[in-house]
Design an enzyme around this catalytic site. Structure first.
Site, PDB file in Angstrom:
ATOM      1  N   ARG A  17       0.879  -1.183   0.000  1.00 37.12           N
ATOM      2  CA  ARG A  17       0.000   0.000   0.000  1.00 37.12           C
ATOM      3  C   ARG A  17       0.902   1.215   0.000  1.00 37.12           C
ATOM      4  NH1 ARG A  17      -5.244   1.517   3.537  1.00 37.12           N
ATOM      5  NH2 ARG A  17      -6.046   0.061   1.989  1.00 37.12           N
TER       6      ARG A  17
ATOM      7  N   HIS B  30      -7.403   0.777  -6.318  1.00 31.34           N
ATOM      8  CA  HIS B  30      -7.606  -0.066  -5.128  1.00 31.34           C
ATOM      9  C   HIS B  30      -8.295  -1.366  -5.583  1.00 31.34           C
ATOM     10  CE1 HIS B  30      -7.843  -1.216  -1.094  1.00 31.34           C
ATOM     11  NE2 HIS B  30      -8.668  -0.330  -0.579  1.00 31.34           N
TER      12      HIS B  30
ATOM     13  N   GLN C 190     -10.098  -3.951  -3.135  1.00 30.96           N
ATOM     14  CA  GLN C 190     -11.369  -3.446  -2.610  1.00 30.96           C
ATOM     15  C   GLN C 190     -12.504  -3.751  -3.586  1.00 30.96           C
ATOM     16  OE1 GLN C 190     -12.135  -1.616   0.379  1.00 30.96           O
ATOM     17  NE2 GLN C 190     -14.172  -2.144  -0.359  1.00 30.96           N
TER      18      GLN C 190
ATOM     19  N   ASP D  95     -17.275   7.164  -0.989  1.00 24.57           N
ATOM     20  CA  ASP D  95     -15.982   7.037  -0.290  1.00 24.57           C
ATOM     21  C   ASP D  95     -15.704   8.389   0.363  1.00 24.57           C
ATOM     22  OD1 ASP D  95     -13.455   6.244   0.553  1.00 24.57           O
ATOM     23  OD2 ASP D  95     -12.518   6.392  -1.430  1.00 24.57           O
TER      24      ASP D  95
ATOM     25  N   CYS E 175     -16.303   1.674   0.975  1.00 24.49           N
ATOM     26  CA  CYS E 175     -15.106   0.868   1.237  1.00 24.49           C
ATOM     27  C   CYS E 175     -14.658   0.973   2.695  1.00 24.49           C
ATOM     28  CB  CYS E 175     -13.977   1.290   0.300  1.00 24.49           C
ATOM     29  SG  CYS E 175     -13.559   3.030   0.436  1.00 24.49           S
TER      30      CYS E 175
ATOM     31  N   ARG F 289     -13.534  -8.558   2.285  1.00 27.98           N
ATOM     32  CA  ARG F 289     -12.114  -8.272   2.020  1.00 27.98           C
ATOM     33  C   ARG F 289     -11.268  -9.489   2.401  1.00 27.98           C
ATOM     34  NH1 ARG F 289     -10.210  -3.118   1.850  1.00 27.98           N
ATOM     35  NH2 ARG F 289      -8.462  -4.184   0.844  1.00 27.98           N
TER      36      ARG F 289
HETATM   37  N1   CP Z   1     -11.148  -0.066   2.624  1.00 26.77           N
HETATM   38  C1   CP Z   1      -9.867  -0.143   3.020  1.00 26.77           C
HETATM   39  O1   CP Z   1      -8.954  -0.386   2.244  1.00 26.77           O
HETATM   40  O2   CP Z   1      -9.708   0.031   4.354  1.00 26.77           O
HETATM   41  P1   CP Z   1      -8.316   0.241   5.101  1.00 26.77           P
HETATM   42  O3   CP Z   1      -7.781   1.579   4.691  1.00 26.77           O
HETATM   43  O4   CP Z   1      -8.674   0.192   6.564  1.00 26.77           O
HETATM   44  O5   CP Z   1      -7.385  -0.873   4.711  1.00 26.77           O
HETATM   45  N1  NVA Z   2      -9.911   6.833  -1.113  1.00 24.66           N
HETATM   46  C1  NVA Z   2      -9.503   6.388   0.199  1.00 24.66           C
HETATM   47  C2  NVA Z   2      -9.718   4.920   0.339  1.00 24.66           C
HETATM   48  C3  NVA Z   2      -9.373   4.352   1.683  1.00 24.66           C
HETATM   49  C4  NVA Z   2      -9.576   2.880   1.760  1.00 24.66           C
HETATM   50  C5  NVA Z   2      -8.057   6.749   0.418  1.00 24.66           C
HETATM   51  O1  NVA Z   2      -7.241   6.572  -0.496  1.00 24.66           O
HETATM   52  O2  NVA Z   2      -7.725   7.221   1.512  1.00 24.66           O
END
Ligand code: CP
Ligand code: NVA
Length: 325
Positions: A115, A142, A145, A237, A277, A305
Protein backbone atom coordinates in the site's frame (compact mmCIF):
# COMPACT_ATOMS: atom_id res chain seq x y z
CA UNK A 1 -23.78 -17.19 -14.46
CA UNK A 2 -23.30 -19.07 -11.20
CA UNK A 3 -20.24 -17.80 -9.33
CA UNK A 4 -20.79 -20.34 -6.55
CA UNK A 5 -19.90 -23.03 -9.11
CA UNK A 6 -17.63 -21.24 -11.56
CA UNK A 7 -14.74 -23.01 -13.30
CA UNK A 8 -11.54 -21.92 -11.55
CA UNK A 9 -8.65 -22.75 -13.84
CA UNK A 10 -5.46 -24.12 -12.45
CA UNK A 11 -2.80 -22.88 -12.80
CA UNK A 12 -4.12 -19.33 -12.71
CA UNK A 13 -2.33 -17.41 -15.45
CA UNK A 14 -1.74 -14.09 -13.69
CA UNK A 15 1.46 -13.30 -11.78
CA UNK A 16 0.43 -10.04 -10.10
CA UNK A 17 -2.57 -7.93 -9.16
CA UNK A 18 -1.57 -4.36 -10.01
CA UNK A 19 -4.78 -3.11 -11.66
CA UNK A 20 -8.03 -4.80 -12.66
CA UNK A 21 -7.36 -3.52 -16.17
CA UNK A 22 -4.91 -6.45 -16.48
CA UNK A 23 -7.71 -8.93 -15.70
CA UNK A 24 -10.43 -10.37 -17.93
CA UNK A 25 -14.00 -10.77 -16.71
CA UNK A 26 -13.36 -14.53 -16.56
CA UNK A 27 -10.36 -14.01 -14.23
CA UNK A 28 -12.39 -11.66 -12.02
CA UNK A 29 -15.16 -14.29 -11.81
CA UNK A 30 -12.61 -16.97 -10.88
CA UNK A 31 -11.33 -14.82 -8.01
CA UNK A 32 -14.83 -14.07 -6.73
CA UNK A 33 -15.86 -17.68 -7.05
CA UNK A 34 -12.86 -18.87 -5.05
CA UNK A 35 -13.56 -16.20 -2.43
CA UNK A 36 -17.16 -17.48 -2.11
CA UNK A 37 -15.86 -21.04 -1.66
CA UNK A 38 -13.29 -19.96 0.95
CA UNK A 39 -15.98 -17.99 2.79
CA UNK A 40 -18.13 -21.11 3.00
CA UNK A 41 -15.18 -23.17 4.28
CA UNK A 42 -14.49 -20.59 6.95
CA UNK A 43 -18.16 -20.44 8.03
CA UNK A 44 -18.26 -24.24 8.32
CA UNK A 45 -15.02 -24.28 10.30
CA UNK A 46 -13.23 -26.44 7.70
CA UNK A 47 -9.45 -25.80 7.81
CA UNK A 48 -7.90 -24.84 4.46
CA UNK A 49 -4.11 -24.48 4.83
CA UNK A 50 -3.59 -24.04 1.09
CA UNK A 51 -0.55 -21.78 1.47
CA UNK A 52 1.20 -23.74 4.23
CA UNK A 53 4.74 -22.50 4.73
CA UNK A 54 4.34 -19.41 2.47
CA UNK A 55 5.15 -15.90 3.63
CA UNK A 56 3.52 -12.66 2.49
CA UNK A 57 5.49 -9.44 3.00
CA UNK A 58 3.10 -6.54 3.59
CA UNK A 59 4.57 -3.09 2.94
CA UNK A 60 2.51 -0.17 4.24
CA UNK A 61 3.35 3.47 3.48
CA UNK A 62 -0.18 4.53 4.51
CA UNK A 63 -2.55 3.61 7.36
CA UNK A 64 -4.89 0.64 7.13
CA UNK A 65 -7.34 -1.36 9.21
CA UNK A 66 -9.16 -3.65 6.75
CA UNK A 67 -6.38 -4.29 4.25
CA UNK A 68 -3.77 -5.02 6.88
CA UNK A 69 -5.94 -7.20 9.09
CA UNK A 70 -7.59 -9.11 6.24
CA UNK A 71 -4.27 -9.97 4.57
CA UNK A 72 -2.56 -10.84 7.85
CA UNK A 73 -5.44 -12.96 9.17
CA UNK A 74 -6.06 -14.34 5.68
CA UNK A 75 -2.53 -15.68 5.16
CA UNK A 76 -2.65 -17.14 8.68
CA UNK A 77 -5.91 -18.97 7.89
CA UNK A 78 -4.26 -20.32 4.74
CA UNK A 79 -1.43 -21.79 6.83
CA UNK A 80 1.14 -19.14 5.93
CA UNK A 81 2.72 -16.15 7.63
CA UNK A 82 2.18 -12.42 7.14
CA UNK A 83 5.10 -10.09 7.73
CA UNK A 84 4.08 -6.48 8.42
CA UNK A 85 6.61 -4.02 7.03
CA UNK A 86 5.92 -0.38 7.77
CA UNK A 87 7.76 1.62 5.13
CA UNK A 88 8.83 3.96 7.93
CA UNK A 89 10.76 1.08 9.52
CA UNK A 90 12.36 -0.58 6.51
CA UNK A 91 15.17 0.95 4.48
CA UNK A 92 12.75 1.83 1.68
CA UNK A 93 11.65 4.74 3.89
CA UNK A 94 15.29 5.93 4.04
CA UNK A 95 15.88 5.92 0.33
CA UNK A 96 16.71 2.31 -0.59
CA UNK A 97 15.44 1.81 -4.12
CA UNK A 98 12.30 -0.08 -5.05
CA UNK A 99 14.48 -2.14 -7.39
CA UNK A 100 16.79 -3.36 -4.61
CA UNK A 101 13.86 -3.84 -2.20
CA UNK A 102 12.10 -6.01 -4.79
CA UNK A 103 15.21 -8.11 -5.44
CA UNK A 104 15.97 -8.61 -1.76
CA UNK A 105 12.41 -9.40 -0.64
CA UNK A 106 12.11 -11.90 -3.50
CA UNK A 107 14.83 -13.92 -1.75
CA UNK A 108 12.90 -14.10 1.53
CA UNK A 109 9.15 -14.08 0.95
CA UNK A 110 6.69 -15.68 -1.49
CA UNK A 111 4.57 -12.63 -2.28
CA UNK A 112 4.38 -8.90 -1.55
CA UNK A 113 1.32 -6.80 -0.80
CA UNK A 114 2.03 -3.08 -0.95
CA UNK A 115 0.00 0.00 0.00
CA UNK A 116 1.67 3.18 -1.13
CA UNK A 117 1.26 6.46 -3.04
CA UNK A 118 2.59 5.97 -6.58
CA UNK A 119 1.19 3.26 -8.81
CA UNK A 120 4.62 3.27 -10.55
CA UNK A 121 6.24 1.98 -7.35
CA UNK A 122 3.92 -1.03 -7.29
CA UNK A 123 4.67 -1.69 -10.94
CA UNK A 124 8.41 -1.37 -10.31
CA UNK A 125 8.24 -3.91 -7.47
CA UNK A 126 6.59 -6.34 -9.87
CA UNK A 127 9.11 -5.58 -12.60
CA UNK A 128 12.26 -6.04 -10.53
CA UNK A 129 11.11 -8.76 -8.14
CA UNK A 130 10.51 -12.40 -9.01
CA UNK A 131 7.43 -13.02 -6.82
CA UNK A 132 3.75 -11.99 -7.04
CA UNK A 133 2.94 -8.37 -6.15
CA UNK A 134 -0.50 -7.31 -4.94
CA UNK A 135 -1.65 -3.69 -5.00
CA UNK A 136 -3.16 -2.93 -1.58
CA UNK A 137 -4.05 0.66 -2.65
CA UNK A 138 -2.23 3.46 -4.42
CA UNK A 139 -3.32 7.00 -5.22
CA UNK A 140 -4.56 5.60 -8.53
CA UNK A 141 -6.18 2.23 -7.81
CA UNK A 142 -7.61 -0.07 -5.13
CA UNK A 143 -8.23 -3.36 -6.98
CA UNK A 144 -8.56 -5.66 -3.92
CA UNK A 145 -11.37 -3.45 -2.61
CA UNK A 146 -13.33 -3.64 -5.83
CA UNK A 147 -13.08 -7.45 -5.98
CA UNK A 148 -14.68 -7.54 -2.51
CA UNK A 149 -17.29 -5.03 -3.67
CA UNK A 150 -18.19 -7.15 -6.70
CA UNK A 151 -18.41 -10.24 -4.50
CA UNK A 152 -20.75 -8.39 -2.13
CA UNK A 153 -22.93 -7.13 -4.98
CA UNK A 154 -23.13 -10.67 -6.34
CA UNK A 155 -24.20 -12.00 -2.92
CA UNK A 156 -26.87 -9.30 -2.66
CA UNK A 157 -28.17 -9.44 -6.23
CA UNK A 158 -27.15 -12.89 -7.59
CA UNK A 159 -25.79 -11.21 -10.73
CA UNK A 160 -23.45 -8.44 -11.85
CA UNK A 161 -24.03 -7.87 -15.56
CA UNK A 162 -26.70 -5.27 -16.30
CA UNK A 163 -26.74 -3.74 -12.81
CA UNK A 164 -26.18 -0.01 -12.36
CA UNK A 165 -23.72 1.29 -9.77
CA UNK A 166 -23.81 4.98 -8.85
CA UNK A 167 -20.68 6.37 -7.23
CA UNK A 168 -21.23 9.72 -5.54
CA UNK A 169 -18.16 11.71 -4.52
CA UNK A 170 -14.49 12.09 -5.31
CA UNK A 171 -13.06 10.68 -8.57
CA UNK A 172 -10.34 8.92 -6.57
CA UNK A 173 -8.55 5.55 -6.45
CA UNK A 174 -11.73 3.69 -5.45
CA UNK A 175 -13.74 5.40 -8.22
CA UNK A 176 -11.00 4.47 -10.72
CA UNK A 177 -11.00 0.80 -9.76
CA UNK A 178 -14.81 0.72 -9.73
CA UNK A 179 -14.79 2.10 -13.27
CA UNK A 180 -12.39 -0.59 -14.41
CA UNK A 181 -13.84 -3.51 -12.43
CA UNK A 182 -17.52 -2.82 -13.15
CA UNK A 183 -16.91 -2.17 -16.84
CA UNK A 184 -15.12 -5.53 -17.14
CA UNK A 185 -18.15 -7.43 -15.80
CA UNK A 186 -20.82 -5.49 -17.71
CA UNK A 187 -22.16 -3.25 -14.95
CA UNK A 188 -23.18 0.32 -15.74
CA UNK A 189 -21.33 2.98 -13.75
CA UNK A 190 -22.59 6.52 -13.18
CA UNK A 191 -20.17 8.75 -11.32
CA UNK A 192 -21.32 12.07 -9.86
CA UNK A 193 -18.57 14.41 -8.74
CA UNK A 194 -17.93 18.14 -8.51
CA UNK A 195 -16.22 20.02 -11.31
CA UNK A 196 -12.47 19.46 -10.99
CA UNK A 197 -12.77 16.22 -9.01
CA UNK A 198 -13.60 13.87 -11.87
CA UNK A 199 -11.83 10.54 -12.36
CA UNK A 200 -8.84 10.66 -14.72
CA UNK A 201 -9.87 10.85 -18.37
CA UNK A 202 -7.58 8.00 -19.38
CA UNK A 203 -9.28 5.68 -16.89
CA UNK A 204 -12.75 6.76 -18.00
CA UNK A 205 -11.73 5.95 -21.61
CA UNK A 206 -10.41 2.53 -20.55
CA UNK A 207 -13.75 1.83 -18.86
CA UNK A 208 -15.63 2.97 -21.95
CA UNK A 209 -13.47 0.69 -24.10
CA UNK A 210 -14.20 -2.22 -21.75
CA UNK A 211 -17.88 -1.38 -22.10
CA UNK A 212 -17.73 -1.88 -25.87
CA UNK A 213 -17.31 -5.60 -25.28
CA UNK A 214 -19.03 -6.06 -21.89
CA UNK A 215 -22.04 -3.84 -22.66
CA UNK A 216 -21.54 -1.54 -19.68
CA UNK A 217 -22.42 2.16 -19.99
CA UNK A 218 -20.20 4.74 -18.31
CA UNK A 219 -21.32 8.25 -17.42
CA UNK A 220 -19.61 11.03 -15.50
CA UNK A 221 -21.98 13.76 -14.33
CA UNK A 222 -22.09 16.59 -11.80
CA UNK A 223 -25.63 16.00 -10.54
CA UNK A 224 -25.77 13.27 -7.85
CA UNK A 225 -29.53 12.85 -8.45
CA UNK A 226 -28.93 11.98 -12.07
CA UNK A 227 -26.35 9.33 -11.14
CA UNK A 228 -28.43 7.84 -8.31
CA UNK A 229 -31.68 7.52 -10.26
CA UNK A 230 -32.55 3.87 -10.77
CA UNK A 231 -29.22 2.61 -9.38
CA UNK A 232 -28.95 -0.89 -7.91
CA UNK A 233 -25.91 0.06 -5.85
CA UNK A 234 -25.11 3.43 -4.31
CA UNK A 235 -21.44 3.75 -3.40
CA UNK A 236 -19.43 6.50 -1.80
CA UNK A 237 -15.98 7.04 -0.29
CA UNK A 238 -14.29 9.67 1.85
CA UNK A 239 -14.04 13.18 0.46
CA UNK A 240 -10.39 13.46 1.49
CA UNK A 241 -8.15 10.50 0.74
CA UNK A 242 -4.91 9.63 2.48
CA UNK A 243 -2.23 12.10 1.41
CA UNK A 244 -4.72 14.96 0.77
CA UNK A 245 -5.11 16.04 4.39
CA UNK A 246 -4.14 19.66 3.71
CA UNK A 247 -7.17 20.02 1.38
CA UNK A 248 -9.67 18.83 3.97
CA UNK A 249 -11.45 22.14 4.64
CA UNK A 250 -11.86 23.03 0.96
CA UNK A 251 -13.09 19.55 0.16
CA UNK A 252 -15.73 19.65 2.92
CA UNK A 253 -17.28 22.68 1.21
CA UNK A 254 -17.02 21.40 -2.36
CA UNK A 255 -18.45 17.97 -1.60
CA UNK A 256 -21.33 19.03 0.66
CA UNK A 257 -23.96 18.55 -2.12
CA UNK A 258 -22.59 15.04 -2.69
CA UNK A 259 -23.69 13.50 0.59
CA UNK A 260 -25.48 10.15 0.33
CA UNK A 261 -28.62 10.67 2.42
CA UNK A 262 -32.22 9.41 2.41
CA UNK A 263 -33.34 11.97 -0.16
CA UNK A 264 -30.72 10.81 -2.62
CA UNK A 265 -31.16 7.13 -1.82
CA UNK A 266 -34.90 7.43 -2.48
CA UNK A 267 -34.09 7.93 -6.18
CA UNK A 268 -32.33 4.58 -6.45
CA UNK A 269 -34.04 1.29 -7.27
CA UNK A 270 -36.37 0.19 -4.39
CA UNK A 271 -34.07 -2.72 -3.53
CA UNK A 272 -30.82 -0.78 -3.94
CA UNK A 273 -27.96 -1.49 -1.55
CA UNK A 274 -25.42 0.89 -0.07
CA UNK A 275 -21.67 0.22 -0.15
CA UNK A 276 -18.68 2.15 1.20
CA UNK A 277 -15.11 0.87 1.24
CA UNK A 278 -14.66 2.37 4.75
CA UNK A 279 -13.39 4.12 6.80
CA UNK A 280 -16.52 6.32 6.75
CA UNK A 281 -17.22 9.80 8.07
CA UNK A 282 -20.85 9.84 9.19
CA UNK A 283 -22.39 13.25 8.56
CA UNK A 284 -20.00 13.96 5.68
CA UNK A 285 -20.14 11.65 2.65
CA UNK A 286 -22.95 9.55 4.16
CA UNK A 287 -25.60 9.98 6.84
CA UNK A 288 -26.07 7.59 9.72
CA UNK A 289 -29.52 6.48 8.58
CA UNK A 290 -28.01 5.20 5.34
CA UNK A 291 -24.76 3.59 6.47
CA UNK A 292 -26.34 2.09 9.60
CA UNK A 293 -29.67 1.35 7.92
CA UNK A 294 -31.20 -1.80 6.48
CA UNK A 295 -29.93 -1.22 2.91
CA UNK A 296 -26.32 -1.02 4.00
CA UNK A 297 -24.04 -3.95 3.23
CA UNK A 298 -20.84 -2.22 4.39
CA UNK A 299 -19.88 -4.72 7.06
CA UNK A 300 -20.48 -7.72 4.79
CA UNK A 301 -18.36 -5.82 2.26
CA UNK A 302 -15.62 -5.33 4.86
CA UNK A 303 -15.76 -9.03 5.81
CA UNK A 304 -15.49 -9.98 2.15
CA UNK A 305 -12.11 -8.27 2.02
CA UNK A 306 -10.84 -11.27 4.01
CA UNK A 307 -12.28 -13.90 1.68
CA UNK A 308 -11.16 -12.05 -1.43
CA UNK A 309 -7.60 -11.51 -0.15
CA UNK A 310 -7.40 -15.25 0.53
CA UNK A 311 -8.56 -15.97 -3.02
CA UNK A 312 -6.02 -13.52 -4.47
CA UNK A 313 -3.15 -15.00 -2.45
CA UNK A 314 -4.21 -18.56 -3.28
CA UNK A 315 -4.38 -17.95 -7.03
CA UNK A 316 -1.18 -15.87 -7.21
CA UNK A 317 1.00 -17.66 -4.64
CA UNK A 318 -0.41 -21.20 -4.58
CA UNK A 319 0.42 -24.23 -6.67
CA UNK A 320 -1.89 -26.43 -8.75
CA UNK A 321 -2.90 -28.55 -5.79
CA UNK A 322 -4.26 -25.44 -4.07
CA UNK A 323 -7.66 -25.70 -5.70
CA UNK A 324 -8.62 -29.25 -4.82
CA UNK A 325 -11.80 -28.50 -2.92
N1 CP B 1 -11.15 -0.07 2.62
C1 CP B 1 -9.87 -0.14 3.02
O1 CP B 1 -8.95 -0.39 2.24
O2 CP B 1 -9.71 0.03 4.35
P1 CP B 1 -8.32 0.24 5.10
O3 CP B 1 -7.78 1.58 4.69
O4 CP B 1 -8.67 0.19 6.56
O5 CP B 1 -7.38 -0.87 4.71
N1 NVA C 1 -9.91 6.83 -1.11
C1 NVA C 1 -9.50 6.39 0.20
C2 NVA C 1 -9.72 4.92 0.34
C3 NVA C 1 -9.37 4.35 1.68
C4 NVA C 1 -9.58 2.88 1.76
C5 NVA C 1 -8.06 6.75 0.42
O1 NVA C 1 -7.24 6.57 -0.50
O2 NVA C 1 -7.73 7.22 1.51
Amino acid sequence: MDLYNYNIKSPFIKNHLLSLEDYTADEIYQLISLALKLKEKKKKGIPHPILKGKTLGMIFAKSSTRTRVSFEVGIHQLGGYGLFLSSADIQLGRGETIEDTAKVLSRYVDGIMIRTFDQEDVEALAKYGSIPVINGLTDLFHPCQILADLMTIYEAKARLKGLKLAYIGDGNNVAHSLLIGCSKVGMDVAIACPNGYEPQEEIVSQAQDNGLSSGSQISIVQDPKKAATGADVIYTDVWTSMGQEDEIQDRKKVFEPYQVNSRLFFLASPDAIFLHCLPAHRGEEVTREIIDGSKSWVFEEAENRLHVQKAIMTLLMGDNKSLEF
